[in-house]
Scaffold this active site. Structure first.
Site, PDB file in Angstrom:
ATOM      1  N   TYR A   1     -33.565  21.365  24.022  1.00 22.55           N
ATOM      2  CA  TYR A   1     -32.240  21.957  24.223  1.00 22.55           C
ATOM      3  C   TYR A   1     -32.394  23.385  24.737  1.00 22.55           C
ATOM      4  O   TYR A   1     -33.060  24.217  24.115  1.00 22.55           O
ATOM      5  CB  TYR A   1     -31.484  21.937  22.897  1.00 22.55           C
ATOM      6  CG  TYR A   1     -30.061  22.446  22.952  1.00 22.55           C
ATOM      7  CD1 TYR A   1     -29.152  21.966  23.886  1.00 22.55           C
ATOM      8  CD2 TYR A   1     -29.622  23.400  22.030  1.00 22.55           C
ATOM      9  CE1 TYR A   1     -27.834  22.418  23.910  1.00 22.55           C
ATOM     10  CE2 TYR A   1     -28.313  23.855  22.042  1.00 22.55           C
ATOM     11  CZ  TYR A   1     -27.426  23.363  22.996  1.00 22.55           C
ATOM     12  OH  TYR A   1     -26.135  23.826  23.021  1.00 22.55           O
TER      13      TYR A   1
ATOM     14  N   ASN B   1     -51.154  10.608  19.403  1.00 22.39           N
ATOM     15  CA  ASN B   1     -51.288  11.409  18.188  1.00 22.39           C
ATOM     16  C   ASN B   1     -50.591  12.753  18.405  1.00 22.39           C
ATOM     17  O   ASN B   1     -50.949  13.508  19.305  1.00 22.39           O
ATOM     18  CB  ASN B   1     -52.753  11.656  17.835  1.00 22.39           C
ATOM     19  CG  ASN B   1     -52.897  12.331  16.479  1.00 22.39           C
ATOM     20  OD1 ASN B   1     -52.996  11.671  15.451  1.00 22.39           O
ATOM     21  ND2 ASN B   1     -52.901  13.656  16.466  1.00 22.39           N
TER      22      ASN B   1
ATOM     23  N   ALA C   1       0.823  -1.208   0.000  1.00 22.13           N
ATOM     24  CA  ALA C   1       0.000   0.000   0.000  1.00 22.13           C
ATOM     25  C   ALA C   1       0.854   1.253   0.000  1.00 22.13           C
ATOM     26  O   ALA C   1       0.494   2.267   0.593  1.00 22.13           O
ATOM     27  CB  ALA C   1      -0.926  -0.010   1.223  1.00 22.13           C
TER      28      ALA C   1
ATOM     29  N   ARG D   1      -2.035   9.384 -10.704  1.00 20.14           N
ATOM     30  CA  ARG D   1      -3.130   9.591 -11.662  1.00 20.14           C
ATOM     31  C   ARG D   1      -4.470   9.877 -10.988  1.00 20.14           C
ATOM     32  O   ARG D   1      -5.423  10.276 -11.649  1.00 20.14           O
ATOM     33  CB  ARG D   1      -3.237   8.373 -12.584  1.00 20.14           C
ATOM     34  CG  ARG D   1      -2.177   8.364 -13.678  1.00 20.14           C
ATOM     35  CD  ARG D   1      -2.278   7.123 -14.534  1.00 20.14           C
ATOM     36  NE  ARG D   1      -1.644   5.970 -13.900  1.00 20.14           N
ATOM     37  CZ  ARG D   1      -1.682   4.738 -14.399  1.00 20.14           C
ATOM     38  NH1 ARG D   1      -2.358   4.494 -15.514  1.00 20.14           N
ATOM     39  NH2 ARG D   1      -1.077   3.746 -13.775  1.00 20.14           N
TER      40      ARG D   1
ATOM     41  N   GLY E   1       1.409  -8.855 -16.728  1.00 25.53           N
ATOM     42  CA  GLY E   1       2.382  -9.941 -16.767  1.00 25.53           C
ATOM     43  C   GLY E   1       1.764 -11.225 -17.307  1.00 25.53           C
ATOM     44  O   GLY E   1       0.640 -11.577 -16.942  1.00 25.53           O
TER      45      GLY E   1
ATOM     46  N   TYR F   1      -2.843  -6.464  -2.295  1.00 27.05           N
ATOM     47  CA  TYR F   1      -2.593  -5.088  -2.710  1.00 27.05           C
ATOM     48  C   TYR F   1      -3.698  -4.176  -2.182  1.00 27.05           C
ATOM     49  O   TYR F   1      -4.891  -4.489  -2.314  1.00 27.05           O
ATOM     50  CB  TYR F   1      -2.522  -4.994  -4.240  1.00 27.05           C
ATOM     51  CG  TYR F   1      -1.394  -5.841  -4.793  1.00 27.05           C
ATOM     52  CD1 TYR F   1      -0.149  -5.298  -5.036  1.00 27.05           C
ATOM     53  CD2 TYR F   1      -1.581  -7.212  -4.999  1.00 27.05           C
ATOM     54  CE1 TYR F   1       0.897  -6.092  -5.501  1.00 27.05           C
ATOM     55  CE2 TYR F   1      -0.541  -8.007  -5.462  1.00 27.05           C
ATOM     56  CZ  TYR F   1       0.696  -7.445  -5.708  1.00 27.05           C
ATOM     57  OH  TYR F   1       1.726  -8.229  -6.150  1.00 27.05           O
ATOM     58  N   GLY F   2      -3.286  -3.045  -1.646  1.00 26.54           N
ATOM     59  CA  GLY F   2      -4.261  -2.107  -1.098  1.00 26.54           C
ATOM     60  C   GLY F   2      -5.133  -1.454  -2.126  1.00 26.54           C
ATOM     61  O   GLY F   2      -6.172  -0.884  -1.779  1.00 26.54           O
TER      62      GLY F   2
END
Length: 452
Positions: free
Chosen positions: A383, A373, A9, A15, A136, A100-101
């Site tokens: 608050y 209701n 990683a 890019r 590869g 792989y990360g």
């Protein structure tokens, strides 16, 4: 046998055009590397070494709470060098998965198969693809893997091979300790290739086992925003298909996002532009209408979530009706047959069975009983600018429209609050309570006129 994981990683991800390391870019609402770490935890890895580089402090902060050994790759000298950085933290016994990360979606099942396939020292994940350019190639002789050749080093004949290397391996730790110090950078890129351990193993007579993933996206990496968006769509489509096979109906599968785990009962219907975040559970017969966002919540059987609701950290019972345009904030607990209507907001509030808050109201820090209701425009004033206080409303109470309940306050069982009241004291059971100023009419008053 102990199983270890090594996660590479260290890449910057140029890019991506971002100040964040590539592995911290998000897919389905979660950093790429966390997908990998969560899968490692699911397969029961005994330890994880994460190789970091660019933005290391950001990576460490983002992964606080994970049981990780961090190891720094100070120079970008290739994948072989990156794995070599892990050696001081790796025992000479057991096996290691090399992951792989920025390859986030390899499944738990595939990794378990890869580990099981390693009976001779090395197993690897390969796949045949239509367009192998840039990847590869797997070189075989008599069907046995004998080497991996990178695109820049491949001959024309080798470039025609369609079986590609994913870069994901399960390797005996003893072989990693033996081969990694022997790697050289005598290649077109001047890097230390991890793939060269295969050549070294073959020279020692080690047979290389291979398996292929069930889904192509399991080996897809991310290098730019376009690849990230494409992988997001693959991942979302996979989750939707899994739910469809389980019987869930989607109005349009392409317009739903699942950013976590969604569990559904039978006969669930999900409309367009809906988002599910974290852990969400939908019971049998649930209907989710368009534009709804649900986070870390449970919704009971036959409940209807109407359009454009936001539900977060809430538990909703069966046969309830929510919305449209309702906002249920964390720690909202709704019993069966509750109705929450247009532009209603709740927070840290419980509603008993059959209770209703139909329009334009706020219930915060409240305990509301059964068959209550709540009229339009009612608010619980919870608050005072410093402290939060609770409002308790008994079973069968009726709160008239546009009333303010100033907490802390208790509204008794079957109490009635007259419309427009400001209630600052407890209201008795079975009584009508009013709190209004006297209405007056002012003579000789003139409505203002527009100034010219």
């Amino acid at each position: 046998m102990t199983l270890h994981t090594i996660i590479l990683a260290a890449g910057k991800g140029t890019r991506m055009k971002s100040t964040r390391p590539k592995v911290l870019q998000t897919l389905a609402g979660k950093p790429l590397v966390r997908h990998v770490l969560d899968t490692c935890a699911a397969i029961g890895a005994d330890s994880t070494v994460l190789i970091y580089g660019f933005g290391g402090q950001m990576v460490k902060q983002a992964l606080a709470g994970y049981d990780i050994i961090f190891a720094e790759q100070t120079e970008q000298l290739g994948t072989g060098d990156a794995v070599k950085v892990a050696l001081p933290h790796l025992p000479t016994t057991g096996k290691s998965l090399i992951l792989y990360g920025d390859v986030p979606l390899t499944t738990e099942n595939t990794l378990k198969q890869l580990v099981a396939a390693n009976t001779a020292g090395i197993s690897m994940l390969t796949l045949e693809v239509d367009n192998p350019f840039g990847l590869g190639r797997i070189i075989r002789k008599n069907e046995q893997v004998i080497a991996i050749v990178e695109q820049k080093d491949a001959t024309d004949a080798q470039k025609a091979i369609k079986e590609i290397n994913s870069g994901i391996y399960c390797v005996d730790n003893a072989l990693l300790h033996k081969y990694l110090p022997c790697l050289t950078n005598d290649n077109a890129q001047g890097e230390y290739y991890l793939t060269d351990i295969v050549k070294l193993a073959v020279a020692d007579g080690v047979e290389i086992a291979t398996i292929s993933p069930e889904f192509d996206f399991e080996i897809e990496g991310v290098n730019d925003r376009i690849q990230l968006a494409n992988l997001e769509r693959h991942y979302q489509a996979h989750q939707i298909r899994t739910l469809q096979h389980a019987g869930v109906q989607f109005a349009d599968p392409d317009r739903v996002d699942i950013r976590g785990r969604l569990r559904c009962g039978q006969d669930v219907f999900i409309d367009i532009n809906t988002i599910f975040i974290g852990e969400v559970s939908l019971g049998d017969g649930v209907q989710i209408d368009a534009g709804t966002i649900i986070t870390d919540s449970t919704i009971g059987n036959a409940t209807h979530i109407k359009p454009y609701c936001v539900i977060d950290g809430s538990n909703i019972g069966s046969d309830a009706s929510i919305g449209p345009f309702a906002h249920l904030r964390p720690q909202t607990l709704l019993a069966d047959n509750v109705k929450i209507g247009n532009f209603v907001e709740t927070k840290k509030t419980t509603l008993g069975q059959g209770s209703k808050i139909n329009h334009l109201s706020y219930a915060g820090d409240s305990e509301i009983g059964r068959e209550v209701n709540i009229g339009a425009g009612v608010i619980t004033c919870n608050y005072d600018g410093v402290n939060k206080s609770r409002t308790i409303i008994g079973d069968g109470a009726f709160v008239g429209s546009n009333s303010s309940l100033v907490a802390p306050v208790n509204i008794g069982n079957n109490a009635t609050i007259g419309a427009g009241s400001v209630i600052t004291k407890d209201a008795a059971d079975d009584k009508l309570t009013l709190a209004r100023s006297q209405q007056v009419t002012i003579d000789n008053w003139h409505r203002p006129t527009k100034k010219t």
